[in-house]
Design a protein around this motif. Structure first.
Motif, PDB file in Angstrom:
ATOM      1  N   HIS C  21       0.895  -1.259  -0.071  1.00  0.00           N
ATOM      2  CA  HIS C  21       0.089   0.163  -0.005  1.00  0.00           C
ATOM      3  C   HIS C  21       1.111   1.155   0.033  1.00  0.00           C
ATOM      4  O   HIS C  21       0.649   2.224  -0.662  1.00  0.00           O
ATOM      5  N   ARG C  22       1.864   1.174   0.762  1.00  0.00           N
ATOM      6  CA  ARG C  22       2.797   2.326   0.673  1.00  0.00           C
ATOM      7  C   ARG C  22       3.335   2.547  -0.578  1.00  0.00           C
ATOM      8  O   ARG C  22       3.277   3.762  -1.007  1.00  0.00           O
ATOM      9  N   PHE C  23       4.009   1.638  -1.347  1.00  0.00           N
ATOM     10  CA  PHE C  23       4.346   1.935  -2.715  1.00  0.00           C
ATOM     11  C   PHE C  23       3.486   2.333  -3.607  1.00  0.00           C
ATOM     12  O   PHE C  23       3.594   3.250  -4.308  1.00  0.00           O
ATOM     13  N   ALA C  24       2.415   2.064  -3.474  1.00  0.00           N
ATOM     14  CA  ALA C  24       1.054   2.088  -4.343  1.00  0.00           C
ATOM     15  C   ALA C  24       0.866   3.566  -4.191  1.00  0.00           C
ATOM     16  O   ALA C  24       0.386   4.213  -5.177  1.00  0.00           O
ATOM     17  N   ALA C  25       0.621   3.807  -2.912  1.00  0.00           N
ATOM     18  CA  ALA C  25      -0.069   5.094  -2.587  1.00  0.00           C
ATOM     19  C   ALA C  25       0.935   6.152  -2.937  1.00  0.00           C
ATOM     20  O   ALA C  25       0.597   7.322  -3.495  1.00  0.00           O
ATOM     21  N   GLU C  26       2.472   5.927  -2.789  1.00  0.00           N
ATOM     22  CA  GLU C  26       3.413   7.149  -3.224  1.00  0.00           C
ATOM     23  C   GLU C  26       3.806   7.138  -4.671  1.00  0.00           C
ATOM     24  O   GLU C  26       4.549   8.097  -5.056  1.00  0.00           O
ATOM     25  N   LEU C  27       3.730   6.233  -5.256  1.00  0.00           N
ATOM     26  CA  LEU C  27       4.235   6.018  -6.677  1.00  0.00           C
ATOM     27  C   LEU C  27       4.069   7.071  -7.207  1.00  0.00           C
ATOM     28  O   LEU C  27       5.163   7.619  -8.328  1.00  0.00           O
ATOM     29  N   ASP C  28       2.914   7.568  -7.496  1.00  0.00           N
ATOM     30  CA  ASP C  28       2.714   8.884  -8.600  1.00  0.00           C
ATOM     31  C   ASP C  28       2.984  10.103  -7.714  1.00  0.00           C
ATOM     32  O   ASP C  28       2.486  11.174  -8.260  1.00  0.00           O
ATOM     33  N   ARG C  29       3.229  10.163  -6.531  1.00  0.00           N
ATOM     34  CA  ARG C  29       3.642  11.307  -5.814  1.00  0.00           C
ATOM     35  C   ARG C  29       2.274  12.241  -5.563  1.00  0.00           C
ATOM     36  O   ARG C  29       2.525  13.606  -5.284  1.00  0.00           O
ATOM     37  N   GLU C  30       1.207  11.524  -5.755  1.00  0.00           N
ATOM     38  CA  GLU C  30      -0.064  12.179  -5.285  1.00  0.00           C
ATOM     39  C   GLU C  30      -0.310  12.277  -3.731  1.00  0.00           C
ATOM     40  O   GLU C  30      -1.085  12.934  -2.968  1.00  0.00           O
ATOM     41  N   ILE C  31       0.411  11.130  -3.139  1.00  0.00           N
ATOM     42  CA  ILE C  31       0.097  10.860  -1.550  1.00  0.00           C
ATOM     43  C   ILE C  31       1.528  10.646  -0.986  1.00  0.00           C
ATOM     44  O   ILE C  31       2.398  10.059  -1.525  1.00  0.00           O
ATOM     45  N   GLU C  32       1.600  10.835   0.438  1.00  0.00           N
ATOM     46  CA  GLU C  32       2.594  10.618   1.161  1.00  0.00           C
ATOM     47  C   GLU C  32       2.127   9.837   2.312  1.00  0.00           C
ATOM     48  O   GLU C  32       1.326  10.411   3.075  1.00  0.00           O
ATOM     49  N   LEU C  33       2.790   8.923   2.646  1.00  0.00           N
ATOM     50  CA  LEU C  33       2.795   8.197   4.039  1.00  0.00           C
ATOM     51  C   LEU C  33       3.210   9.167   5.279  1.00  0.00           C
ATOM     52  O   LEU C  33       4.595   9.268   5.051  1.00  0.00           O
ATOM     53  N   VAL C  34       2.614   9.661   6.129  1.00  0.00           N
ATOM     54  CA  VAL C  34       3.197  10.280   7.199  1.00  0.00           C
ATOM     55  C   VAL C  34       2.913   9.826   8.512  1.00  0.00           C
ATOM     56  O   VAL C  34       3.518  10.222   9.422  1.00  0.00           O
ATOM     57  N   ALA C  35       2.081   9.067   8.704  1.00  0.00           N
ATOM     58  CA  ALA C  35       1.829   8.483   9.893  1.00  0.00           C
ATOM     59  C   ALA C  35       1.010   7.290  10.002  1.00  0.00           C
ATOM     60  O   ALA C  35       0.761   6.635   8.810  1.00  0.00           O
ATOM     61  N   GLY C  36       0.903   6.422  11.166  1.00  0.00           N
ATOM     62  CA  GLY C  36       0.271   5.102  11.073  1.00  0.00           C
ATOM     63  C   GLY C  36       0.267   4.748  12.463  1.00  0.00           C
ATOM     64  O   GLY C  36       0.750   5.009  13.265  1.00  0.00           O
ATOM     65  N   VAL C  37      -0.698   3.675  12.795  1.00  0.00           N
ATOM     66  CA  VAL C  37      -0.764   2.749  13.864  1.00  0.00           C
ATOM     67  C   VAL C  37      -0.708   1.309  13.178  1.00  0.00           C
ATOM     68  O   VAL C  37      -1.309   0.754  12.797  1.00  0.00           O
TER      69      VAL C  37
END
Lengths: 371, 371, 371, 371
Positions: C21-37
């Motif tokens: 999910h992290r790879f996928a979210a960030e691939l197009d640079r529309e999204i950045e993982l910044v936090a998590g549980v």
């Protein structure tokens, strides 16, 4: 219309290509094997005759015996098939033609180019049908490829890559099939190039309809102690300026019989692979890519007429080979079969072998195929 | 451990390889694109920065501006990635190294061999990490192939065939990607050979662990009006005497990105194809044939560590590219990543291009790769 | 336009799908993982945060902590991604929606159908964007297939075969990935059917644009001691009367991730295979067979817009997954992305799992999918 | 040892399978076609005889004529081959057996199960050799698969998937081959299931060595106006509890003759595809995947003895068919050929067809194969 009667020269015990010629000749029931000189050893010739289940009286110990014996019969042979090692092609063909028989012979035409020219003279003088079994030109989709290139589907041909990788001679050459192929006395001038390179050469000219005019050859003998070439890299130029590459090798471990041809024009490209022979891939500049599958309604007449089963029922090597015999039978009966390779293609193959071997030996760079 | 911060040079609007470097750099979250000189045109650089969603202040109009701007920040860039056409590699790398930054650059290293030697001097003097993105050496199964050849699985390498067919430049070269590649002023000495032939060359040496010592090159410009080569046939000799063939073309209609390498030894053979990159085929003399599939337990450590998903979940070009950036990040952090190509491989590639182009132009026959 | 900020629930040490999910979210640079549980264990959550290289303060020990912490920041998260085992989907999604965040969750939607209905109510009440990551509908050529079927290229759909063979659970289920999938307490009602069968179901409806109306299910637990199904054979009927077959298995040794869909209409047929995802095969009644290849000019707009590289540069699983996140980002920003599966598709998948499991258990024969 | 002499029943003008039987019978030169009742129309029978190039006196207008005529010759037929539509199998076989001839017949055994039982009685009483040409069990690699499963290479079989997709009856059934297959009066109880489903059934039992004990059948007539089934989905249980799926269809546009079998045990899996028949894939729990290729040294005795060419020379459908005739010739000569399907396999196939058709018609759910 009766079956034509075939006499075979060669194909004795342990042979690979003899039985293949028999399968191929008989598949369409146009031809029947009835006689042969399967070996120069009378006992071995008889044993082979038994394995082929022919009349024991017709498994002869010599060419002379066969020609005499068959001439004396009402149901004597109609033609001769030559399946010996290369060095016996010329004497066998000469004798058969002299005895008045049409001849079909395995490739390469002879052991040397000089022999090839001799044979061409004999064939011309004899005026009998003469065929050479360049197997791969018998595949329906090879004929489809040829027809489509000729019809302009890929435009002007600009590049041809033909590869023929095998691996079975990567180790010591053991067994009847291997031994004669690496022996200059029986194979002639060429090793790998005469055994398979010449198939690739013929295929390239057959599919493109273009003649090779120049070549640059780099032949090697990779396996220690090997006397003939076992690995060939050859660059080509075709008569229209098209560039080409021909690779043949018998030391590529894991490769079985991976003949592949790719031809590219200014409008499209076409790819055929012998190990998956029932599909032809055609691409165009606009990105479309089409699979032409054997046995389907998209085939042209040449290919369709040489296919025996519906799509998805794989036809292979024996069926392709049989197409050459069907062509030859037509010629013997007086019909036309323009796609069957004949003496000209046979000489051409020998010219190629000769030029490649000598140019490589002399590290001659680019040379003309025909002087 | 924080992400490394990357400044990019090149990769402006319409670029293909710039976004690829960005994907690749960021995939493993070891690196973040934060700044760039995406174009020498300020407006275009700003537009690209926006498309990459970086801070608008960090989309610079010039190298000088970037180096100055970033040096002034606490969170300035850690290294520079160069993704311009070839002629800008040398000035960009020289400036970045002078400013104290590690550099990773797209291939080929430079536009000319002379520039490559200049850059090698600069890199040696700078003492900073330096990487070259020969993409295909980042594929896990290419690394598996290398490891298996090194471990002796195919025995002594005797033959290598590496092919890189493409068809996208078979017509007129239109569009940003095509135009600079066929322009000597931007591409340098080589066309097809610099764009893709050099990949094939590097792959052959990478997989076999053998150096090419001699070559015979036949480069052509097939498309009317093309100034650089678009079709390359090259024969090779490796340091241990192994024979080789390298084919690269951009005029083979229907071929997309068909890089394929086959290496044959005296005990086995190995085949890898870029378009189906998650399978490696290994054959042995005894007839066994094994498929090594990515993501399965049969992979060695090098390959396994560069695979992100279980078997059957295809990884491809971007993931392979990302492996190079992961290696580069390791080096920048002071760790080892011995498989990442560096300045030596970059110079070597330029030597290959130079020798192939000049030898072909002079029809020189076999020449030594290094004089 | 800044990147959207993502908070992840799940994806702790040893997870497979969290990093995906992290790879996928960030691939197009529309999204950045910044936090998590990343785990309900604070130490493990922190360790995972470190591995993702996020700010250590934002690797939270609980949902409550994350929502509170992020709400207090100027640069707090914009949405939540749920990547836990199935039984945590409902509570996680409920909490996130209650906190006002859009949610994207892995499939299947929940552990049970009842939970799915509950979640549907929550989603409807919340009025926030909601997505479900049916990965395979993100593949460009799956979207191409859908578009072509919708455009009538194969005529009226009459038959659909969708298969999803895997072999990795053929032995004892060992390791973090395997253990929860075979545990009813965490996986829910379905084993293989919930893990992969539901992908096949969604793919069949997605590609054909047709709804399944009836099914006949035969689920088995083949591996000794297994509590949930590991092998599923299901017959289908679609709303237009089309016949269907859905096969999913996790005990087919040697199969990796062999999802394949074939749809046949009265005018043509279409085939797509996940393990070679960049080619789509289309056949017609007249015998023509066309390959649609990713990255070429023959793609429609949907597929072309979700492809990142030119033809022949393989894109795979991560890129397909990234297409779903690109869609989700669009929705979060207020744009349309009609191909992203949402709550309806999530509930539908749970309905399928529920009906298949219960009908099989009761050996009920044909049952309606929805009562 | 002379060739056996074959009389054919059926195979008149326009037939597909008649010529195939002739090719197959004669390929190994153990058998020769010498006589036939190729049609019940005397003129058509004579025309066919001519096309087969047999003695015109031996192209008979009726069974009675053939049996009388051949009995009166010194070189009369040794056995009879039946290649008619299904409804003529029983009367033809009964007459041939009554006349004292061994019989080999195309599949399915008869038009109905009742006929099959009648024929079994006749065969038992006659005590003559009797064979059924389930073609696909003649493929060398199918026999290799059987031998390897029997030797325990995949462990205990747990799952079998056998598929037989075709598309040629997706449109109106036109032409001689199509018409009788969709006509209950000539085809019998089954359409697709009798034409190809029964092949898949036999193949599943042949490869696994396991008997099907229960089935659940869902047969459909998809093409408007079709009276017999043209699309079959069948779930299976084997005697050891293994689960199975059998799919057969003749309306899947683009599929040619895509028979494929996959068997999975607790230690491995094995896959064979008819359209690429010269490779068998074997996988093991540890992730290894091996290709067994026809004509290589890794084949077992059964397969090797039924292969005629070296590896890489494709053998296909006709060669597989010929292997059945070679087996039959052995039996007629008094030798053993245990792999040739006989009356038991013929009856078993009819039982399968009967049970599948009736259970589907009654929507009976799971039923025992044999009551």
């Amino acid at each position: 219309m009766r079956r034509l009667r075939m006499g075979m020269i060669g194909g004795g015990p342990g042979a690979f290509i003899g039985p293949v010629h028999r399968f191929a000749a008989e598949l369409d029931r146009e031809i029947e094997l009835v006689a042969g000189v399967f070996s120069s050893d009378a006992g071995r010739s008889a044993a082979a005759g038994e394995s082929y289940r022919i009349d024991s009286a017709r498994a002869y110990p010599s060419l002379e015996a066969m020609f005499a014996g068959e001439a004396a019969r009402d149901d004597g042979i109609d033609f001769v098939s030559i399946v010996t090692p290369n060095h016996n092609h010329l004497p066998s063909a000469r004798a058969a033609l002299a005895a008045g028989y049409p001849v079909i012979t395995d490739k390469p035409l002879t052991a040397t180019l000089d022999e090839a020219h001799q044979l061409a003279g004999v064939v011309a003088a004899a005026g009998k049908p003469f065929g050479v079994t360049y197997t791969y030109s018998g595949y329906p989709l090879v004929r489809e490829a040829r027809a489509r290139v000729a019809a302009g589907e890929i435009g002007t041909v600009r590049k041809v890559v033909v590869e023929y990788p095998q691996g079975w001679l990567a180790g010591p050459a053991e067994g009847k099939q291997a031994e004669w192929r690496v022996d200059p006395a029986r194979a002639g001038l060429g090793g790998c190039i005469g055994d398979i390179g010449v198939h690739a050469f013929q295929l390239a000219e057959f599919v493109t309809g273009l003649r090779v005019t120049e070549l640059l050859a780099d032949l090697g003998s990779v396996v220690p102690g090997r006397l003939l070439d076992d690995d060939c890299s050859i660059l080509l130029r075709f008569e229209n300026g098209a560039r080409g590459v021909l690779l043949a090798s018998q030391i590529e471990v894991g490769e079985l019989n991976g003949l592949r041809i790719r031809a590219y024009g200014d409008m499209g490209g076409i790819v055929w692979r012998q190990e998956e022979p029932n599909t032809l891939t055609i691409s165009r500049l606009d990105g479309t890519c089409t699979l032409v599958r054997s046995g389907t309604g998209v085939l042209g007449a040449d290919a369709a007429s040489r296919t025996r089963t519906p799509g998805g029922h794989p036809e292979g090597y024996l069926e392709a080979f049989a197409n050459l015999y069907r062509d030859f039978a037509a010629i013997v009966r007086g019909d036309a079969a323009p796609l069957l390779p004949g003496i000209a293609e046979g000489v051409r193959g020998m010219t190629f072998i000769h030029k490649a071997v000598t140019a490589s030996r002399e590290n001659a760079g680019w040379v003309k195929l025909e002087d």
